[in-house]
Scaffold this motif. Structure first.
Motif, PDB file in Angstrom:
ATOM      1  N   GLY A 185       0.628  -0.926  -0.281  1.00 20.52           N
ATOM      2  CA  GLY A 185      -0.108  -0.047  -0.210  1.00 20.52           C
ATOM      3  C   GLY A 185       0.683   1.076  -0.370  1.00 20.52           C
ATOM      4  N   VAL A 186       2.322   1.242  -0.442  1.00 19.15           N
ATOM      5  CA  VAL A 186       3.318   2.161   0.234  1.00 19.15           C
ATOM      6  C   VAL A 186       3.098   2.578  -1.389  1.00 19.15           C
ATOM      7  CG1 VAL A 186       5.205   3.118   0.452  1.00 19.15           C
ATOM      8  CG2 VAL A 186       4.401   1.981   2.267  1.00 19.15           C
ATOM      9  N   THR A 187       3.082   4.375  -1.816  1.00 19.12           N
ATOM     10  CA  THR A 187       3.717   4.690  -3.258  1.00 19.12           C
ATOM     11  C   THR A 187       3.995   5.893  -2.745  1.00 19.12           C
ATOM     12  OG1 THR A 187       0.739   4.842  -3.427  1.00 19.12           O
ATOM     13  CG2 THR A 187       2.023   6.501  -3.910  1.00 19.12           C
ATOM     14  N   ARG A 188       5.243   5.801  -3.910  1.00 22.03           N
ATOM     15  CA  ARG A 188       6.035   6.962  -3.508  1.00 22.03           C
ATOM     16  C   ARG A 188       6.112   7.460  -4.732  1.00 22.03           C
ATOM     17  NH1 ARG A 188      11.357   8.153  -1.040  1.00 22.03           N
ATOM     18  NH2 ARG A 188      10.925   5.824   0.678  1.00 22.03           N
ATOM     19  N   TYR A 189       5.896   8.682  -4.641  1.00 21.21           N
ATOM     20  CA  TYR A 189       6.044   9.375  -6.052  1.00 21.21           C
ATOM     21  C   TYR A 189       7.332  11.066  -7.009  1.00 21.21           C
ATOM     22  CZ  TYR A 189       3.379  12.721  -3.333  1.00 21.21           C
ATOM     23  OH  TYR A 189       3.210  13.473  -2.087  1.00 21.21           O
ATOM     24  N   TYR A 190       7.602  11.705  -8.039  1.00 17.11           N
ATOM     25  CA  TYR A 190       8.262  11.661  -7.747  1.00 17.11           C
ATOM     26  C   TYR A 190       7.569  13.039  -8.933  1.00 17.11           C
ATOM     27  CZ  TYR A 190      12.581  14.728  -9.535  1.00 17.11           C
ATOM     28  OH  TYR A 190      13.442  15.284  -9.748  1.00 17.11           O
ATOM     29  N   PRO A 191       7.688  14.910  -8.838  1.00 10.55           N
ATOM     30  CA  PRO A 191       8.480  14.993  -7.377  1.00 10.55           C
ATOM     31  C   PRO A 191       7.400  15.162  -7.060  1.00 10.55           C
ATOM     32  CG  PRO A 191       7.710  16.877  -9.150  1.00 10.55           C
ATOM     33  CD  PRO A 191       7.335  15.034  -9.726  1.00 10.55           C
ATOM     34  N   ALA A 192       8.197  15.456  -5.548  1.00 10.52           N
ATOM     35  CA  ALA A 192       7.503  15.872  -4.611  1.00 10.52           C
ATOM     36  C   ALA A 192       7.091  16.207  -4.094  1.00 10.52           C
ATOM     37  CB  ALA A 192       8.565  15.378  -2.527  1.00 10.52           C
ATOM     38  N   ALA A 193       5.622  15.944  -3.220  1.00 12.47           N
ATOM     39  CA  ALA A 193       4.404  18.170  -3.550  1.00 12.47           C
ATOM     40  C   ALA A 193       3.973  17.431  -2.400  1.00 12.47           C
ATOM     41  CB  ALA A 193       3.309  17.806  -4.799  1.00 12.47           C
ATOM     42  N   PRO A 194       2.930  18.729  -1.789  1.00 16.89           N
ATOM     43  CA  PRO A 194       1.848  18.581  -0.920  1.00 16.89           C
ATOM     44  C   PRO A 194       0.774  17.862  -0.424  1.00 16.89           C
ATOM     45  CG  PRO A 194       2.677  20.861  -0.431  1.00 16.89           C
ATOM     46  CD  PRO A 194       3.655  19.766  -1.670  1.00 16.89           C
ATOM     47  N   TRP A 195       1.170  16.543  -0.218  1.00 11.01           N
ATOM     48  CA  TRP A 195      -0.134  15.839  -1.023  1.00 11.01           C
ATOM     49  C   TRP A 195      -1.844  16.375  -0.051  1.00 11.01           C
ATOM     50  CZ3 TRP A 195      -0.795  11.537  -3.505  1.00 11.01           C
ATOM     51  CH2 TRP A 195      -1.915  10.661  -2.897  1.00 11.01           C
ATOM     52  N   ARG A 196      -2.430  16.241  -0.964  1.00 12.00           N
ATOM     53  CA  ARG A 196      -3.782  16.547  -0.657  1.00 12.00           C
ATOM     54  C   ARG A 196      -4.263  15.478  -1.163  1.00 12.00           C
ATOM     55  NH1 ARG A 196      -4.055  22.050  -4.897  1.00 12.00           N
ATOM     56  NH2 ARG A 196      -3.259  19.315  -6.620  1.00 12.00           N
ATOM     57  N   ALA A 197      -5.635  15.237  -0.040  1.00  5.41           N
ATOM     58  CA  ALA A 197      -6.926  14.309  -0.066  1.00  5.41           C
ATOM     59  C   ALA A 197      -7.565  15.125  -0.442  1.00  5.41           C
ATOM     60  CB  ALA A 197      -7.011  13.503   1.126  1.00  5.41           C
ATOM     61  N   PRO A 198      -8.124  14.335  -1.388  1.00  6.06           N
ATOM     62  CA  PRO A 198      -9.517  14.332  -2.333  1.00  6.06           C
ATOM     63  C   PRO A 198     -10.478  14.588  -1.236  1.00  6.06           C
ATOM     64  CG  PRO A 198      -9.399  11.774  -2.199  1.00  6.06           C
ATOM     65  CD  PRO A 198      -7.645  12.536  -1.756  1.00  6.06           C
ATOM     66  N   ASP A 199     -10.507  14.413   0.190  1.00  8.35           N
ATOM     67  CA  ASP A 199     -12.070  14.171   0.794  1.00  8.35           C
ATOM     68  C   ASP A 199     -10.902  14.233   1.725  1.00  8.35           C
ATOM     69  OD1 ASP A 199     -13.898  13.581  -0.830  1.00  8.35           O
ATOM     70  OD2 ASP A 199     -12.976  11.858  -0.733  1.00  8.35           O
ATOM     71  N   LYS A 200     -11.767  15.191   2.774  1.00  9.15           N
ATOM     72  CA  LYS A 200     -11.232  15.677   4.738  1.00  9.15           C
ATOM     73  C   LYS A 200     -10.802  14.131   5.532  1.00  9.15           C
ATOM     74  CE  LYS A 200     -15.196  18.440   5.644  1.00  9.15           C
ATOM     75  NZ  LYS A 200     -16.424  18.796   6.255  1.00  9.15           N
ATOM     76  N   ILE A 201     -11.825  12.814   4.567  1.00  7.68           N
ATOM     77  CA  ILE A 201     -10.844  11.797   5.383  1.00  7.68           C
ATOM     78  C   ILE A 201     -10.152  10.590   3.824  1.00  7.68           C
ATOM     79  CG2 ILE A 201     -10.988   9.246   6.016  1.00  7.68           C
ATOM     80  CD1 ILE A 201     -13.589   9.991   7.050  1.00  7.68           C
TER      81      ILE A 201
END
Length: 336
Positions: free
Chosen positions: A153-169
């Motif tokens: 379930g780990v996701t590593r992505y590039y370039p680094a960016a602040p993670w923005r959840a689509p919903d409140k949860i």
């Protein structure tokens, strides 16, 4: 207003006509070879895809070999310090986001314990991908986001960016993303049989509905699916879906809505359910162009049998292999 609009339209038409006449005097007609044009386009696309494919070729074997698995690893120990760095981000119009080109970032689903040894080891070895992603980006400037999703379930992505959840949860899970599903599994034909007899009423039926919904979410557009309910007789939960249909978003929504409407009644007749499933799968297999072309008479169907409380019945086989020779079906139980 109408008079002004008509004059404007006429002026544009006249302007186009004058431009055409001017170009016609200086231009020339050239006969094109359609085959050459198609071959050139095909070659350009092949080169483009080859370049993208090369960027995807991560030397995972070497990377995982270099990593030493640590059973006793704990949260806060032996974890790269970059995991907790406070980074500076700059806005990039290509990404339409604030990014940092020097690092990768990690997202872990909320329902996964981040301090588990398997997660901590995963974070350690995937850190090596940071260098690979940066090199890919330098070699091909047209690349945008690069991401790696693991079975944990780990996701590593590039370039680094602040993670923005689509919903409140934050319910994002890479294992449910279409690109992950398509890459991790082969296209398949699936029939889900749901027992809706009186024996599964109440909480059991609720759990079955939730399980079917979760199972549907694991399918992609490459898969074909049918969902049926059975008691004394079997029938499709979506009446208009007489055969297997593509597991796209729209069809899966129809299935999910119909599954939620199921009610428990009657007695159980497994024979009717299996007859329905085999007819669905055998019709697809026998009518498949690949099967007809190969003139194959042997078709194998795997049946997975899920029972609530299955752990209390260890002697019940959980998987069957059904081998179809023309008109005969042989049931071969395979424990797993």
């Amino acid at each position: 207003t109408s008079h002004w609009s008509t004059n404007t339209h006429l002026h544009k038409v006249q302007s186009l006509q004058n431009n055409f006449k001017d170009k016609w005097k200086t231009g020339s007609l050239v006969r094109n070879n359609p085959r050459e044009i198609v071959e050139k386009v095909a070659t350009d696309i092949e080169r483009l895809l080859a370049k993208k494919r090369k960027a995807l070729e991560v030397r995972k074997h070497k990377i995982t070999q270099d990593h030493r698995w640590q059973d006793g690893i704990k949260d806060g120990e032996d974890i790269d310090s970059q995991m907790t760095l406070k980074l500076e981000f700059v806005f990039d119009p290509n990404f339409k986001n604030h990014v940092n080109y020097s690092y990768t970032a990690v997202q872990i689903p909320t329902d996964i314990y981040k301090g588990a040894p398997v997660i901590l080891n995963e974070l350690n070895w995937t850190q090596t991908l940071e260098r690979v992603f940066i090199e890919n980006s330098r070699d091909d400037t047209s690349l945008l986001w690069q991401a790696f999703g693991s079975a944990t379930g780990v996701t590593r992505y590039y370039p680094a960016a602040p993670w923005r959840a689509p919903d409140k949860i934050d319910l994002y899970d890479v294992q449910r993303r279409p690109w992950y599903i398509q890459g991790a599994s082969s296209p398949k034909d699936m029939v889900i049989l749901v027992d809706v007899s009186c024996s599964v009423s109440g909480l059991t039926l609720k759990l079955i509905k939730a399980s079917v919904t979760e199972m549907l979410d694991t399918l992609s557009d490459d898969d074909y699916i049918s969902v049926a309910r059975f008691n004394e007789k079997a029938e499709a939960v979506v009446p208009c879906f007489k055969h297997l249909v593509q597991a796209n978003v729209c069809n899966k929504k129809y299935f999910k809505d119909s599954v939620q409407q199921m009610q428990a009644k009657g007695t159980t007749d497994y024979k009717s359910g299996f007859h329905f499933a085999f007819n669905q799968l055998l019709n697809v297999s026998l009518n498949s162009p690949a099967k007809v072309k190969a003139n194959l008479l042997t078709i194998s169907i795997f049946v997975f049998h899920f029972i609530l409380g299955m752990q209390y019945y260890p002697d019940i086989p959980h998987r069957f292999c059904v081998i179809h020779h023309t008109h005969d079906c042989l049931f071969v139980p395979v424990l797993f």
